[in-house]
Scaffold this active site. Sequence first.
Site, PDB file in Angstrom:
ATOM      1  N   CYS A 119       1.790  -7.936  -7.292  1.00  0.00           N
ATOM      2  CA  CYS A 119       2.856  -7.670  -6.321  1.00  0.00           C
ATOM      3  C   CYS A 119       4.014  -8.666  -6.418  1.00  0.00           C
ATOM      4  O   CYS A 119       5.067  -8.463  -5.832  1.00  0.00           O
ATOM      5  CB  CYS A 119       2.289  -7.642  -4.905  1.00  0.00           C
ATOM      6  SG  CYS A 119       0.985  -6.431  -4.725  1.00  0.00           S
ATOM      7  N   HIS A 252       8.250  -8.637  -0.336  1.00  0.00           N
ATOM      8  CA  HIS A 252       7.301  -7.625  -0.796  1.00  0.00           C
ATOM      9  C   HIS A 252       6.854  -6.797   0.412  1.00  0.00           C
ATOM     10  O   HIS A 252       6.497  -7.347   1.446  1.00  0.00           O
ATOM     11  CB  HIS A 252       6.108  -8.328  -1.447  1.00  0.00           C
ATOM     12  CG  HIS A 252       4.957  -7.430  -1.742  1.00  0.00           C
ATOM     13  ND1 HIS A 252       5.111  -6.186  -2.303  1.00  0.00           N
ATOM     14  CD2 HIS A 252       3.618  -7.591  -1.532  1.00  0.00           C
ATOM     15  CE1 HIS A 252       3.924  -5.627  -2.437  1.00  0.00           C
ATOM     16  NE2 HIS A 252       3.010  -6.454  -1.971  1.00  0.00           N
ATOM     17  N   ASN A 282       2.382  -0.067   0.405  1.00  0.00           N
ATOM     18  CA  ASN A 282       2.484  -1.153  -0.565  1.00  0.00           C
ATOM     19  C   ASN A 282       2.550  -0.553  -1.974  1.00  0.00           C
ATOM     20  O   ASN A 282       1.563   0.001  -2.460  1.00  0.00           O
ATOM     21  CB  ASN A 282       1.258  -2.062  -0.409  1.00  0.00           C
ATOM     22  CG  ASN A 282       1.300  -3.282  -1.315  1.00  0.00           C
ATOM     23  OD1 ASN A 282       2.064  -3.320  -2.267  1.00  0.00           O
ATOM     24  ND2 ASN A 282       0.465  -4.261  -1.007  1.00  0.00           N
TER      25      ASN A 282
HETATM   26  O1  UT7 Z   1       0.183  -6.825  -2.037  1.00  0.00           O
HETATM   27  C1  UT7 Z   1      -0.688  -7.868  -1.658  1.00  0.00           C
HETATM   28  C2  UT7 Z   1      -1.108  -7.609  -0.581  1.00  0.00           C
HETATM   29  N1  UT7 Z   1      -2.066  -7.341   0.307  1.00  0.00           N
HETATM   30  C3  UT7 Z   1      -1.789  -7.572   1.568  1.00  0.00           C
HETATM   31  O2  UT7 Z   1      -0.734  -7.981   1.941  1.00  0.00           O
HETATM   32  C4  UT7 Z   1      -2.915  -7.322   2.530  1.00  0.00           C
HETATM   33  C5  UT7 Z   1      -2.993  -8.410   3.527  1.00  0.00           C
HETATM   34  N2  UT7 Z   1      -3.935  -8.107   4.584  1.00  0.00           N
HETATM   35  C6  UT7 Z   1      -3.666  -7.188   5.520  1.00  0.00           C
HETATM   36  O3  UT7 Z   1      -2.617  -6.566   5.510  1.00  0.00           O
HETATM   37  C7  UT7 Z   1      -4.671  -6.993   6.613  1.00  0.00           C
HETATM   38  O4  UT7 Z   1      -5.681  -7.970   6.512  1.00  0.00           O
HETATM   39  C8  UT7 Z   1      -5.300  -5.583   6.597  1.00  0.00           C
HETATM   40  C9  UT7 Z   1      -4.261  -4.552   6.976  1.00  0.00           C
HETATM   41  C10 UT7 Z   1      -5.871  -5.280   5.221  1.00  0.00           C
HETATM   42  C11 UT7 Z   1      -6.443  -5.518   7.618  1.00  0.00           C
HETATM   43  O5  UT7 Z   1      -5.961  -5.863   8.890  1.00  0.00           O
HETATM   44  P1  UT7 Z   1      -6.764  -6.878   9.800  1.00  0.00           P
HETATM   45  O6  UT7 Z   1      -6.023  -6.987  11.070  1.00  0.00           O
HETATM   46  O7  UT7 Z   1      -6.970  -8.140   8.998  1.00  0.00           O
HETATM   47  O8  UT7 Z   1      -8.113  -6.104  10.061  1.00  0.00           O
HETATM   48  P2  UT7 Z   1      -9.593  -6.582   9.766  1.00  0.00           P
HETATM   49  O9  UT7 Z   1      -9.851  -6.656   8.308  1.00  0.00           O
HETATM   50  O10 UT7 Z   1      -9.877  -7.789  10.607  1.00  0.00           O
HETATM   51  O11 UT7 Z   1     -10.439  -5.376  10.349  1.00  0.00           O
HETATM   52  C12 UT7 Z   1     -10.469  -5.125  11.759  1.00  0.00           C
HETATM   53  C13 UT7 Z   1     -11.326  -3.909  12.008  1.00  0.00           C
HETATM   54  C14 UT7 Z   1     -12.684  -3.966  11.307  1.00  0.00           C
HETATM   55  O12 UT7 Z   1     -13.635  -3.386  12.180  1.00  0.00           O
HETATM   56  P3  UT7 Z   1     -14.600  -4.316  13.062  1.00  0.00           P
HETATM   57  O13 UT7 Z   1     -15.369  -5.151  12.064  1.00  0.00           O
HETATM   58  O14 UT7 Z   1     -13.691  -5.123  13.946  1.00  0.00           O
HETATM   59  O15 UT7 Z   1     -15.441  -3.321  13.787  1.00  0.00           O
HETATM   60  C15 UT7 Z   1     -12.505  -3.045  10.124  1.00  0.00           C
HETATM   61  O16 UT7 Z   1     -13.724  -2.462   9.700  1.00  0.00           O
HETATM   62  O17 UT7 Z   1     -10.659  -2.737  11.509  1.00  0.00           O
HETATM   63  C16 UT7 Z   1     -11.578  -1.994  10.679  1.00  0.00           C
HETATM   64  N3  UT7 Z   1     -10.812  -1.278   9.677  1.00  0.00           N
HETATM   65  C17 UT7 Z   1     -10.292  -0.059   9.865  1.00  0.00           C
HETATM   66  N4  UT7 Z   1     -10.349   0.791  10.909  1.00  0.00           N
HETATM   67  C18 UT7 Z   1      -9.706   1.953  10.778  1.00  0.00           C
HETATM   68  C19 UT7 Z   1     -10.461  -1.728   8.445  1.00  0.00           C
HETATM   69  N5  UT7 Z   1      -9.731  -0.776   7.831  1.00  0.00           N
HETATM   70  C20 UT7 Z   1      -9.593   0.253   8.675  1.00  0.00           C
HETATM   71  C21 UT7 Z   1      -8.951   1.501   8.599  1.00  0.00           C
HETATM   72  N6  UT7 Z   1      -9.028   2.313   9.682  1.00  0.00           N
HETATM   73  N7  UT7 Z   1      -8.248   1.892   7.528  1.00  0.00           N
END
Ligand code: UT7
Length: 325
Positions: A119, A252, A282
């Site tokens: 990225c 990005h 993304n």
């Molecule tokens: O290009 C390089 C780049 N990559 C990035 O920039 C990614 C950087 N990271 C992020 O953008 C975020 O960490 C994410 C968007 C990937 C995730 O957001 P988060 O606020 O960190 O969520 P999390 O991983 O803490 O997950 C929270 C909850 C979890 O459930 P529990 O354990 O709290 O019950 C996940 O299982 O959200 C759940 N979850 C979802 N729920 C519905 C994870 N993905 C999804 C989904 N739909 N797609």
Amino acid sequence: MNKYSRITGTGSFLPPKRVTNAELAAQLAATGVETSDEWIVERTGIRARHFAEPEVSTSDLGVQAARNALEAAGRKPSDVDLIIVATSTPDMVFPSSATILQNKLGIAGCAAFDVQAVCSGFVYALTVADAMVRTGSAKCALVIGAEVFSRILDFGDRTTCVLFGDGAGAVVLEASDTPGILASDLHADGKHVEILCVPGTVFGGKVHGNPLLRMDGQAVFKLAVGVLEEAARATLAKAGKTEADIDWLIPHQANIRIMQGTAKKLKLPMDKLVVTVDQHGNTSAASIPLALDVAVRSGKVRKGDTLMLEGVGGGFTWGAVLLDF
Ligand code: UT7
């Protein structure tokens, strides 16, 4: 030797198939994967992404963006003497997508190669092109970010498959007596390979290892905000500028929360932030030139504006480019 390099035209291209969050959620539900428009919008700011048809490659998307950028610059393909494509989803293992794209543009002879920095690929490629223009190796470069990330997504993993899309963006970078690119700052730290990677490879005619993207989203998130601030500050210092000189921050486009966090750390008002992630998710190396082109064509970014471009991604890689548009 040329004194500076300057962007003289921008272009972008999204494949026509647009998939909204609700549509993706319905498709995933059919395979037992649960997600929702609400979750995706709240955590990422993404509302839709574009997916290329199976026969469409990175160079197909890139060449459309390149043609649009050349038209905006008032240049013909035959004026181009350097092509750099930033991509992590090349058409083939080799040759580079840049050489394939060169042929699609109907030209031959000029240098053409790919840059692989995930990225951060576009800021890496732009920095390389700037150096080549300033040392006289090129006068009119095409710098392209193009990706078909849909090919490497695991649609059984809701934590990643809702985040990415396909697309391309391009700029024409020409020798100039006035700036232009003011400064850039590139970094990598290979100890973080595991937090964002596609570990599979081709081995003896077969795919060896997992050929799909996997990511520790929270680890990437935490690293991203810190390094983006550092890279922006280092770039400003190299150029002898301050945050107050930035007219537009074009980061990005991965997650609205990372972008807002970076703007806040740089004490920039949110209305100086270019945001297009809602429309295409993304798109990895394509996202910065895509966002730049949208901002230029909508009249937001104007000639003379000072832009901070910032990339961060797998590797871990990160970097920034400060330029007068
Ligand atoms: O290009 C390089 C780049 N990559 C990035 O920039 C990614 C950087 N990271 C992020 O953008 C975020 O960490 C994410 C968007 C990937 C995730 O957001 P988060 O606020 O960190 O969520 P999390 O991983 O803490 O997950 C929270 C909850 C979890 O459930 P529990 O354990 O709290 O019950 C996940 O299982 O959200 C759940 N979850 C979802 N729920 C519905 C994870 N993905 C999804 C989904 N739909 N797609």
